[in-house]
Design a protein around this motif. Structure first.
Motif, mmCIF file in Angstrom:
data_model
loop_
_atom_site.group_PDB
_atom_site.id
_atom_site.type_symbol
_atom_site.label_atom_id
_atom_site.label_comp_id
_atom_site.label_asym_id
_atom_site.label_seq_id
_atom_site.Cartn_x
_atom_site.Cartn_y
_atom_site.Cartn_z
ATOM 1 N N MET A 104 0.557 -1.122 -0.060
ATOM 2 C CA MET A 104 -0.015 0.495 0.124
ATOM 3 C C MET A 104 0.796 1.475 -0.272
ATOM 4 S SD MET A 104 -2.953 0.736 2.330
ATOM 5 C CE MET A 104 -4.422 1.662 1.401
ATOM 6 N N VAL A 105 0.801 2.180 -1.116
ATOM 7 C CA VAL A 105 1.251 3.665 -0.893
ATOM 8 C C VAL A 105 -0.067 4.871 -0.542
ATOM 9 C CG1 VAL A 105 3.023 5.178 -2.084
ATOM 10 C CG2 VAL A 105 2.647 2.612 -2.694
ATOM 11 N N PHE A 106 0.725 5.452 0.406
ATOM 12 C CA PHE A 106 -0.383 6.061 1.317
ATOM 13 C C PHE A 106 0.429 7.452 0.580
ATOM 14 C CE2 PHE A 106 -0.400 3.387 4.347
ATOM 15 C CZ PHE A 106 -1.870 2.788 4.799
ATOM 16 N N GLN A 107 -1.018 8.183 1.382
ATOM 17 C CA GLN A 107 -0.834 10.006 0.332
ATOM 18 C C GLN A 107 -0.048 10.583 0.956
ATOM 19 O OE1 GLN A 107 -4.382 12.084 0.010
ATOM 20 N NE2 GLN A 107 -3.846 13.395 -1.026
ATOM 21 N N ASN A 108 0.593 10.440 2.028
ATOM 22 C CA ASN A 108 2.169 11.410 3.161
ATOM 23 C C ASN A 108 2.321 10.256 2.495
ATOM 24 O OD1 ASN A 108 0.244 9.360 4.582
ATOM 25 N ND2 ASN A 108 0.550 10.947 6.321
ATOM 26 N N TYR A 109 2.958 9.040 2.058
ATOM 27 C CA TYR A 109 3.662 8.422 2.579
ATOM 28 C C TYR A 109 3.819 7.358 3.490
ATOM 29 C CZ TYR A 109 5.441 11.950 -1.626
ATOM 30 O OH TYR A 109 4.839 13.305 -1.788
ATOM 31 N N ALA A 110 3.756 7.790 4.564
ATOM 32 C CA ALA A 110 3.643 7.489 5.873
ATOM 33 C C ALA A 110 4.915 6.262 6.202
ATOM 34 C CB ALA A 110 2.658 6.087 5.473
ATOM 35 N N LEU A 111 5.853 6.953 5.468
ATOM 36 C CA LEU A 111 7.381 6.316 5.518
ATOM 37 C C LEU A 111 7.804 7.054 7.513
ATOM 38 C CD1 LEU A 111 9.384 7.803 2.299
ATOM 39 C CD2 LEU A 111 8.416 5.518 2.878
ATOM 40 N N PHE A 112 8.540 5.318 7.668
ATOM 41 C CA PHE A 112 8.425 6.029 9.416
ATOM 42 C C PHE A 112 9.612 6.866 9.701
ATOM 43 C CE2 PHE A 112 7.055 0.884 8.637
ATOM 44 C CZ PHE A 112 5.770 1.899 8.735
ATOM 45 N N ALA A 127 15.269 -3.211 -4.793
ATOM 46 C CA ALA A 127 13.941 -2.559 -4.509
ATOM 47 C C ALA A 127 14.535 -1.007 -4.635
ATOM 48 C CB ALA A 127 13.357 -2.618 -3.181
ATOM 49 N N LEU A 128 15.824 -1.083 -3.855
ATOM 50 C CA LEU A 128 15.905 0.626 -4.205
ATOM 51 C C LEU A 128 16.576 0.633 -5.613
ATOM 52 C CD1 LEU A 128 17.350 1.352 -0.889
ATOM 53 C CD2 LEU A 128 15.847 2.535 -1.625
ATOM 54 N N ASP A 129 17.712 -0.072 -6.177
ATOM 55 C CA ASP A 129 17.811 0.120 -7.157
ATOM 56 C C ASP A 129 16.415 0.110 -7.954
ATOM 57 O OD1 ASP A 129 20.260 0.335 -6.627
ATOM 58 O OD2 ASP A 129 20.859 -1.684 -7.096
ATOM 59 N N MET A 130 15.664 -0.400 -8.437
ATOM 60 C CA MET A 130 13.946 -0.140 -9.251
ATOM 61 C C MET A 130 14.273 1.016 -8.946
ATOM 62 S SD MET A 130 10.850 -2.851 -8.352
ATOM 63 C CE MET A 130 10.472 -1.714 -7.042
ATOM 64 N N VAL A 131 13.825 1.889 -8.081
ATOM 65 C CA VAL A 131 13.305 3.651 -7.957
ATOM 66 C C VAL A 131 14.913 4.373 -8.196
ATOM 67 C CG1 VAL A 131 10.760 2.778 -6.957
ATOM 68 C CG2 VAL A 131 13.473 3.149 -5.112
ATOM 69 N N ALA A 154 8.184 5.193 -0.893
ATOM 70 C CA ALA A 154 7.330 4.914 -0.303
ATOM 71 C C ALA A 154 7.362 3.535 -1.702
ATOM 72 C CB ALA A 154 5.595 5.596 -0.203
ATOM 73 N N LEU A 155 7.162 3.698 -2.619
ATOM 74 C CA LEU A 155 6.734 3.043 -3.671
ATOM 75 C C LEU A 155 7.821 1.758 -3.599
ATOM 76 C CD1 LEU A 155 4.339 2.672 -6.589
ATOM 77 C CD2 LEU A 155 6.684 3.249 -7.636
ATOM 78 N N ALA A 156 8.772 1.617 -3.262
ATOM 79 C CA ALA A 156 9.943 0.546 -2.570
ATOM 80 C C ALA A 156 9.450 -0.007 -2.057
ATOM 81 C CB ALA A 156 11.082 1.324 -3.353
ATOM 82 N N ARG A 157 9.037 0.644 -0.696
ATOM 83 C CA ARG A 157 8.338 0.177 0.227
ATOM 84 C C ARG A 157 7.457 -1.059 0.010
ATOM 85 N NH1 ARG A 157 6.948 2.758 5.718
ATOM 86 N NH2 ARG A 157 5.228 3.225 4.949
ATOM 87 N N ALA A 158 6.402 -0.872 -0.480
ATOM 88 C CA ALA A 158 5.529 -1.475 -0.932
ATOM 89 C C ALA A 158 5.703 -2.246 -1.602
ATOM 90 C CB ALA A 158 4.255 -0.938 -1.785
ATOM 91 N N LEU A 159 6.901 -2.000 -2.536
ATOM 92 C CA LEU A 159 6.913 -3.123 -3.824
ATOM 93 C C LEU A 159 7.825 -4.497 -3.095
ATOM 94 C CD1 LEU A 159 6.916 -1.418 -6.875
ATOM 95 C CD2 LEU A 159 5.005 -3.077 -5.701
ATOM 96 N N VAL A 160 8.573 -3.795 -1.693
ATOM 97 C CA VAL A 160 9.775 -4.773 -1.938
ATOM 98 C C VAL A 160 9.496 -6.404 -1.092
ATOM 99 C CG1 VAL A 160 9.804 -3.983 0.800
ATOM 100 C CG2 VAL A 160 11.654 -4.920 -0.509
#
Ligand SMILES: Nc1ncnc2c1ncn2[C@@H]1O[C@H](COP(=O)(O)OP(=O)(O)OP(=O)(O)O)[C@@H](O)[C@H]1O
Ligand SMILES: [Mg+2]
Lengths: 510, 366
Positions: free
Chosen positions: B87-95, B125-129, B151-157
């Motif tokens: 899931m990717v949130f609007q405010n990213y919700a990165l910790f 995942a980091l390389d992917m983005v 955020a995208l990478a985290r949702a996909l990792v």
């Protein structure tokens, strides 16, 4: 390079500086009331407290001659000071009792050695009746002019005479200063015995006074053959302790203008002739008290964290209406007097109190052995946790409010269980709130006074209760100041440690 | 066709309803089925229930009624953390208290992957983005676009099969948004993930998606590929909501198969294609795209119904000309045409006659 100029032709730099200065002055004028207030109510009292904790001028100011002569006395020699010392003590004490300063000195020294206070009070009463009037008689017999204060005034206007009669000159100065401060004229007051004693002291030592007025020269010739008084015996007669080494040793130990004595007392130590040593075991209380204060403050802080965290969490996560209601409940205690809240705990916790009644009624506790929950550490911890709880909840709440719920959702969507999401994601972000609340509660607790006083009994009191005792009952302000200073230093050290470990930037109060 | 897609349905909403307060339905009768690998966008005005649908799918809200199925299995009773949905949130919700790499490692840690596996996956995942060098930074030290990528990478990792994105580009500026749209669609297609994407930016929806679900009032108004949605809106809400549109109101005069005539409120008669109407005599709204309006007589069929129009405004837009016309008593009728050698520039106040091919003018519900 050409200088930049403002529109009116003055150099730009200077007119900028002037404009800035005006701004700064205006800003200063705006904050001035607060600045002055802070200065008066915060900086000055603390400075004053720091000063009092080491200040010891009273001994030297009250007995200047004695103290300066004591410097050469060997306290460990096992012998009493010489007769001369007693003469100086007589002069100092006479002046002190005239100004009613001797009792204050007595109380000061009584903090170090008990009993000194009464010695000074007793001696102060007797010192005017010592047989020193024989000096007065012998001098006036020699020349009646000695009885006339104007003779003395004239005598000490002459520098040569003042040089020759050093003790008398200093004593005369103190005497006339005192009279002037009392709005009286030294030239009109009777000459007292102690002045003649000082004069005899000087003259009997002066060898062939060749200068100075004739009245002095003629007195100098015969003074050596005057009848004398044994002041040592007179003092010993007034109070036996004067013939005792201990009193003199105490005087010498506590003669410096600044003393670490109060601080030593604060950590159960004392000065002695051999250096610094521990107080006798039965008088050691302060280290235990400091330890207890710190330990109980920690326990109270811990209780506040445990109780406050869920409430703060609820506050931050309930719908607005319920959260507001809860917030009012949290703040409600602030609207009741501290005294009332504390006393309420007395009602709750005492042996005939509500909780014990309920326990007995349920049958958990038999009527005979009701629990003792008040006038001990338990009572203090319970009451203070209750009173300080809002100070923990509010900073926590204000931090938790800023943690968006999407973090928890994100964590769960990433596969974390409720607990993992809370512990790994929510909790670390709420730590600044815990830190701020803990600092606040701990610092408040460490200096708390009223609640431990009311519900603490003897086992549950804090160091601040002892400070209050020294401020208002024993009047040992120096010791109170030293204890307060130590408390301040402990708080500052904790603050520093906290800054090192957690970082003070991480503290959010709102 | 409908049957085959249903058989392969990966995500399914069946008659789902949702009410928060027990009084109003926020989501009314939602039916949706998505095949694996599809990029579906939920588009709709604010408050239309898009986020609510997403939250029900993710497990943060429970459906009041109906069933949601993932890969054929009902998931109503599965807690969010067991659904395995990225899931990717609007405010990213990165910790904020973790570094970028720790953020990415989080879903792997809770899945108890070994350290070396974690590191390899985080790096991939980091390389992917294209954020390989940023692993040691805190989220606060990244720009908005970089945070978005993380955020995208985290949702996909953790390699989910389904990824949900709730207005993930809302906070970015236009240029960055367009760039990220491109990256997200590429990634989704390359990895073959099924994606549900929420936005209220229609361009985003049209350019990125395989299919778009237009939401309004708790219902899907139309679910179709972007071109169909634009060219063949099924009701006047969709026609209005997607792209620029001219609306004229009137009554159906007569219907002849694929053609009908509409009598406008002003009395004029026009041709239209009946799409969503009840029958002759009923009220209708006809919808015509501005670029399908013609004013050069040689481009119109000779027997077409034409309307008189007066040029109110002529705007030069470089590649196109945009004119605002007074037509049938309204002065907000827009016509767009290409800046080409065979076109001429109209002048304000000029009187012209306009018309269109009947199939470009859709008679919809009133
Ligand atoms: N937790 C909630 N409690 C009560 N009502 C809610 C809650 N969340 C959303 N709603 C209501 O449900 C309706 C749909 O909300 P939702 O968030 O799904 O809209 P949305 O389509 O995502 O809108 P936006 O584009 O603004 O994000 C709104 O009317 C909203 O007020
Ligand atoms: Mg939303």
């Amino acid at each position: 390079m050409e200088q930049m100029q403002a529109a009116d032709g003055t150099p730009l730099k200077r007119s900028l500086k002037r404009a800035l200065r005006r701004q700064k002055l205006r800003a200063l004028a705006l904050v001035a009331p607060l600045l002055i207030f802070v200065l008066i109510t915060f900086v000055i009292p603390i400075g004053n407290m720091l000063f009092r904790s080491v200040e010891n001028q009273i001994v030297e100011n009250t007995l200047p001659e004695t103290i300066s002569a004591l410097k050469d006395w060997d306290a460990q020699g096992g012998e009493l000071p010489s007769d001369d010392m007693f003469t100086l003590l007589y002069i100092d004490l006479w002046l002190a009792q005239e100004q009613k300063l001797h009792t204050r000195l007595g109380s000061r020294l009584n903090y170090e050695v008990s009993g000194v206070s009464s010695v000074f009070r007793k001696t102060g009463r007797r010192v005017g009746r010592f047989d020193t009037d024989i000096y007065t008689e012998q001098f006036t017999e020699l020349d009646p002019a000695w009885e006339d204060p104007t003779t003395w005034v004239a005598l000490f206007e002459d520098d040569a005479a003042a040089d020759a009669l050093q003790l008398t000159a200093r004593t005369w100065d103190r005497w006339s200063d005192y009279l002037v401060s009392e709005d009286e004229d030294p030239a009109a007051e009777d000459i007292q015995d102690f002045l003649f004693t000082a004069l005899h002291f000087d003259l009997s030592r002066a060898e062939g006074l060749t200068e100075g007025p004739p009245i002095l020269q003629s007195a100098a010739e015969v003074a050596g053959s005057f009848k004398t008084v044994n002041l040592k015996e007179a003092f010993a007669d007034a109070d036996n302790d004067w013939a005792d080494l201990e009193l003199w040793q105490t005087l010498k130990l506590y003669s410096p203008t600044y003393t670490p004595g109060y601080f030593l007392n604060s950590i159960d130590m004392q000065k002695s002739l051999d250096g610094i040593e521990m107080q006798p075991a039965n008088e050691q209380i302060y280290i235990t008290l400091f330890g207890r204060t710190l330990w109980m403050s920690l326990v109270i802080m811990g209780c506040c964290i445990l109780l406050g965290y869920p409430i703060a969490w609820l506050l931050a996560n309930l719908p607005a209406r319920k959260a507001n209601l809860l917030l009012i409940l949290v703040l409600l205690p602030f609207w009741t007097s501290l005294l009332v809240r504390t006393s309420a705990w007395k009602v709750m916790l005492q042996q005939q109190g509500v909780i014990n009644d309920v326990l007995v009624w349920i049958g958990l506790v038999s009527n005979g052995d009701r629990l003792v929950m008040i006038n001990n550490q338990f009572g203090t911890i319970v009451a203070m946790t209750h009173i300080l709880l809002p100070f923990m909840i509010l900073p926590m709440y204000s931090v938790m409010q800023t943690i968006p719920p999407s973090y928890l959702r994100a964590a769960k969507s990433l596969g974390a269980t409720n607990w993992t999401a809370f512990w790994r994601v929510y909790f670390p972000q709420s730590v600044p709130g815990i830190g701020a609340g803990s600092i606040l509660v701990f610092i408040l607790a460490i200096g708390y006074y009223i609640t431990p006083e009311i519900v603490g009994g003897t086992q549950g009191v804090f160091i601040s209760n002892r400070i209050a005792y020294h401020i208002s009952s024993s009047l040992n302000w120096g010791l109170a100041a030293a204890l307060g200073t130590i408390l301040l230093v402990i708080v500052l050290m904790l603050y520093w440690a906290y800054d090192k470990i957690v970082g003070i930037d991480n503290v959010k109060l709102g | 066709m409908a049957d085959t897609s249903n058989a392969a349905a990966f995500v399914e909403f069946e008659r789902v309803q949702k009410s928060y307060d027990g009084e109003t339905l926020v989501v009314k009768d939602l039916n949706l089925s998505m095949p694996k690998g599809e990029f579906l966008t939920m588009l709709g005005p604010s408050g239309s229930g898009k986020t609510t649908c997403l939250m029900m799918l993710a497990g943060f809200e429970t459906a009041t009624h109906g069933e949601i199925k993932l890969d054929g299995k009902p998931i109503n009773n599965i807690p969010p953390h067991k659904r395995g949905i990225g899931m990717v949130f609007q405010n990213y919700a990165l910790f904020p208290h973790m570094t970028v790499a720790e953020n990415l490692a989080f879903p792997l840690e809770v899945r108890k992957l070994s350290k070396s596996e974690r590191e390899a996956k985080v790096k991939r995942a980091l390389d992917m983005v294209q954020m390989g060098e940023f692993g040691g930074r805190r989220p606060a030290q990244l720009s908005g676009g970089q945070q978005q990528r993380i955020a995208l990478a985290r949702a996909l990792v953790f390699e989910p099969e389904l990824v949900l994105m709730d207005e993930p580009l809302g906070a970015l500026d236009k240029q960055l948004r367009e760039h990220m749209q491109f990256e997200i669609t590429n990634l989704a297609h390359d990895l073959g993930i099924t994606t549900v994407y929420v936005t209220h930016d229609q361009t985003e929806a049209l350019t990125m998606s395989d299919r778009v679900a237009v939401f309004d009032d708790g219902r899907i108004q139309q679910l179709a590929p972007p071109d169909t949605l634009y060219e063949e809106p099924e009701n006047s809400f969709v026609a209005q909501f997607i792209g620029e549109n001219n609306t004229l109101e009137g009554r159906i005069e007569e219907v002849q198969g694929e053609l009908c005539t509409v009598k406008l409120d002003s009395g004029d008669i026009i041709d239209a294609r009946p799409v969503n109407i009840a029958g002759p005599g009923t009220k209708t709204r006809v919808s015509i795209r501005p670029e399908r309006v013609e004013f050069m007589p040689e481009r119109l069929s000779p027997d077409a119904h034409l309307l008189d129009a007066v040029v109110e405004e002529f705007i030069y837009m470089g590649d196109t000309f945009r004119t605002r016309l007074r037509v049938a008593g309204r002065n907000d009728f827009v016509m767009k045409y290409r800046n080409a050698p065979d076109q001429r520039r109209l002048k304000k106040g000029e009187e012209i006659r306009i018309g269109w091919l009947p199939e470009d003018c859709r008679a919809l519900d009133a």
